[in-house]
Every structure is written in structure tokens, then in C-alpha cells.
Motif scaffolding. Structure first.
Motif, PDB file in Angstrom:
ATOM      1  N   THR A 109       0.793  -1.211   0.315  1.00 49.59           N
ATOM      2  CA  THR A 109       0.116  -0.017   0.297  1.00 49.59           C
ATOM      3  C   THR A 109       0.872   1.164   0.027  1.00 49.59           C
ATOM      4  N   PHE A 110       2.208   1.369  -0.427  1.00 49.13           N
ATOM      5  CA  PHE A 110       2.682   2.371  -0.712  1.00 49.13           C
ATOM      6  C   PHE A 110       2.727   2.939  -2.098  1.00 49.13           C
ATOM      7  N   PHE A 111       2.817   2.152  -2.872  1.00 46.83           N
ATOM      8  CA  PHE A 111       2.705   2.605  -4.318  1.00 46.83           C
ATOM      9  C   PHE A 111       1.270   3.249  -4.663  1.00 46.83           C
ATOM     10  N   CYS A 112       0.032   2.774  -4.044  1.00 49.96           N
ATOM     11  CA  CYS A 112      -1.072   3.266  -4.182  1.00 49.96           C
ATOM     12  C   CYS A 112      -1.345   4.664  -3.575  1.00 49.96           C
ATOM     13  N   ALA A 113      -0.671   4.835  -2.587  1.00 50.92           N
ATOM     14  CA  ALA A 113      -0.611   6.033  -2.041  1.00 50.92           C
ATOM     15  C   ALA A 113       0.071   7.274  -2.715  1.00 50.92           C
ATOM     16  N   LEU A 114       0.741   6.979  -3.711  1.00 46.45           N
ATOM     17  CA  LEU A 114       1.468   7.996  -4.478  1.00 46.45           C
ATOM     18  C   LEU A 114       0.677   8.497  -5.766  1.00 46.45           C
ATOM     19  N   ASN A 115       0.385   9.794  -5.959  1.00 43.63           N
ATOM     20  CA  ASN A 115      -0.033  10.125  -7.156  1.00 43.63           C
ATOM     21  C   ASN A 115       0.559   9.415  -8.495  1.00 43.63           C
ATOM     22  N   PRO A 116      -0.294   8.820  -9.230  1.00 45.57           N
ATOM     23  CA  PRO A 116       0.175   8.260 -10.629  1.00 45.57           C
ATOM     24  C   PRO A 116       1.611   9.006 -11.151  1.00 45.57           C
ATOM     25  N   ALA A 117       1.471  10.346 -10.882  1.00 48.83           N
ATOM     26  CA  ALA A 117       2.594  11.001 -11.747  1.00 48.83           C
ATOM     27  C   ALA A 117       3.839  10.610 -11.050  1.00 48.83           C
ATOM     28  N   ARG A 119       5.045   7.487 -10.551  1.00 51.26           N
ATOM     29  CA  ARG A 119       5.159   5.986 -10.528  1.00 51.26           C
ATOM     30  C   ARG A 119       6.716   5.771 -11.149  1.00 51.26           C
ATOM     31  N   LYS A 120       6.731   6.545 -12.043  1.00 52.64           N
ATOM     32  CA  LYS A 120       8.202   6.489 -12.643  1.00 52.64           C
ATOM     33  C   LYS A 120       9.211   6.893 -11.763  1.00 52.64           C
ATOM     34  N   ALA A 121       9.175   7.914 -11.055  1.00 51.97           N
ATOM     35  CA  ALA A 121      10.163   8.299 -10.045  1.00 51.97           C
ATOM     36  C   ALA A 121      10.140   7.115  -8.797  1.00 51.97           C
ATOM     37  N   TYR A 122       9.014   6.590  -8.498  1.00 56.09           N
ATOM     38  CA  TYR A 122       8.977   5.517  -7.503  1.00 56.09           C
ATOM     39  C   TYR A 122       9.971   4.241  -8.032  1.00 56.09           C
ATOM     40  N   LEU A 123       9.720   3.959  -9.195  1.00 55.03           N
ATOM     41  CA  LEU A 123      10.503   2.821  -9.757  1.00 55.03           C
ATOM     42  C   LEU A 123      12.107   3.121  -9.864  1.00 55.03           C
ATOM     43  N   GLU A 124      12.213   4.246 -10.415  1.00 49.72           N
ATOM     44  CA  GLU A 124      13.620   4.791 -10.711  1.00 49.72           C
ATOM     45  C   GLU A 124      14.092   4.800  -9.106  1.00 49.72           C
ATOM     46  N   LYS A 125      13.709   5.186  -7.966  1.00 48.47           N
ATOM     47  CA  LYS A 125      14.347   5.300  -6.610  1.00 48.47           C
ATOM     48  C   LYS A 125      14.276   3.899  -6.025  1.00 48.47           C
ATOM     49  N   MET A 126      13.213   2.945  -6.413  1.00 46.51           N
ATOM     50  CA  MET A 126      13.546   1.479  -5.841  1.00 46.51           C
ATOM     51  C   MET A 126      14.690   0.993  -6.620  1.00 46.51           C
ATOM     52  N   TYR A 127      14.974   0.958  -7.917  1.00 42.95           N
ATOM     53  CA  TYR A 127      15.978   0.745  -8.463  1.00 42.95           C
ATOM     54  C   TYR A 127      17.303   1.127  -7.977  1.00 42.95           C
ATOM     55  N   LYS A 128      17.363   2.329  -7.866  1.00 43.77           N
ATOM     56  CA  LYS A 128      18.395   2.655  -6.903  1.00 43.77           C
ATOM     57  C   LYS A 128      18.819   2.078  -5.311  1.00 43.77           C
ATOM     58  N   LEU A 129      17.844   1.674  -4.944  1.00 43.59           N
ATOM     59  CA  LEU A 129      18.070   1.434  -3.593  1.00 43.59           C
ATOM     60  C   LEU A 129      18.275  -0.091  -3.535  1.00 43.59           C
ATOM     61  N   LEU A 130      17.964  -0.763  -4.748  1.00 44.13           N
ATOM     62  CA  LEU A 130      18.181  -2.322  -4.635  1.00 44.13           C
ATOM     63  C   LEU A 130      19.690  -2.542  -5.175  1.00 44.13           C
ATOM     64  N   VAL A 131      20.159  -3.771  -4.515  1.00 49.20           N
ATOM     65  CA  VAL A 131      21.425  -4.058  -5.054  1.00 49.20           C
ATOM     66  C   VAL A 131      21.219  -4.751  -6.350  1.00 49.20           C
TER      67      VAL A 131
END
Length: 196
Positions: A109-117, A119-131
Motif C-alpha cells: 500500500t505504498f505504491f497506491c498512496a502516490l499520485n500516478p505522476a 510512479r516512474k520516480a518510484y520505480l527509479e528510486k526503488m531501482y537505485k535502492l536495490l543491490v
């Protein structure tokens, strides 16, 4: 954006308008955690709220599990209810300002809390945080809502199109073990960052 504002979310907690909070760990995530043998993984729960997933992972023996939320209210409640949990593994901050390195990030329920605008920034940040080889795993709503969000919904095909830009899609399929109130409206995702 209003949805990212600490005061907005704290107000929701104080008013008890927390419809995303199911009161316990999400069954699909709990069952996934139970199958992981390597308890040394660095695990982040972003937008953790009352952090049932953090508590469940900790109780299962994951010593390197981290809680992140923008609102101090659920964090204070969590630390009061789990006094043995290391405060050094708790971050009260904006997800997009967070720095770290994780093997696994849990989505509940974090993804759904963010305005869809965002979503790309969410994925980019997730990518950076993951090894390299790290995974973003959890549940998403497989439905649209008849009111302005949050929550903001979506459906499988639009998610696939979005995710494949950043991750290898191991799994995106309907959940078979959702809570009854969400049966038929959740997708299980398992996304993996490339090794190289």
C-alpha cells in the motif's frame, strides 16, 4: 504534492482514516517471508505505516529489516509496541530522499498512496535502492477506484508496461491469498533488478 506531505498522512493517522491499514501483516507478504531461508538479507519496508510487515519479518528472524515512513505517528506507535526493535533501523523521512542499499524491498500500500505522476520516480528510486539482483516484492491493487485518490489504483497491463522499463518481471499475477475484503482485487508482484 499533497500526497507526499507529512502533515497530510499524520492527519489521516490521527483521524483514523487509514483504510489501507488491514490491522495485520498482509498474508501474501507473510507467506513470502516464511519461504526465505537467508535471514541476513537487508529488507526495507517503504511507506510502512504501522509496519506490520516489519514486525513480522523481525519475528521471523530478519535482523536487518528497516522501517521507513514519512509520518512520525505510526513510527512512534510501532516503537512503543516493539521496544526491542533497533531505533537505528527506523527512518522517518520522505522515501525519495532516502539513501540505502537493500536486497529486498516490500511493497504494501505504498505504491497506491502516490499520485500516478510519481510512479516512474518510484520505480527509479526503488531501482537505485536495490543491490544488483535485488527484488521489489509485494501486492498492488488490481482495480481502479470510483473516487479521487489516494489510494490510486491500476491494472496488470499498465503495471507491466511501467515495470519492464526498470525491472525483470519475475511475477505479476492475481493474489490467491488476499484478505477476504481484497479478494480478486490484488496482484502479487516480484520484480528483480538486473545483476549487471
Amino acid at each position: 504534492m499533497l500526497e507526499l506531505d507529512e502533515n497530510f498522512w499524520t492527519h489521516r493517522y490521527l483521524q483514523g482514516t487509514t483504510g489501507w491499514d488491514i490491522g495485520s501483516v498482509s498474508p501474501p507478504i507473510y507467506q513470502y517471508l516464511c519461504q526465505i531461508e537467508n535471514k541476513n538479507l537487508r529488507v526495507l519496508v517503504a511507506g510502512a505505516g504501522n509496519a506490520y510487515e516489519v514486525a513480522a519479518a523481525w519475528d521471523l528472524g530478519f535482523q536487518n529489516v528497516f522501517l521507513l515512513d514519512i509520518s512520525p505517528n505510526p513510527i512512534q506507535n510501532f516503537l512503543k509496541n516493539h521496544p526491542d526493535f533497533p531505533a537505528s533501523q527506523v527512518f522517518q523521512e520522505d522515501f525519495f530522499a532516502h539513501h540505502g542499499s537493500y536486497d529486498l524491498i516490500l511493497e504494501q500500500t505504498f505504491f497506491c498512496a502516490l499520485n500516478p505522476a510519481f510512479r516512474k520516480a518510484y520505480l527509479e528510486k526503488m531501482y537505485k535502492l536495490l543491490v544488483p539482483g535485488g527484488k521489489l516484492v509485494g501486492v498492488l491493487f488490481n482495480r481502479h477506484f470510483p473516487f479521487p485518490g489516494p489510494p490510486f489504483g491500476g491494472e496488470e497491463e499498465e503495471y507491466k508496461e511501467l515495470f519492464q522499463e526498470w525491472f525483470k518481471i519475475n511475477t505479476i499475477e492475481p493474489c490467491f491469498n488476499s484478505i477476504p475484503q481484497r479478494a480478486g482485487s490484488e496482484l502479487w508482484i516480484n520484480l528483480q533488478k538486473s545483476q549487471g
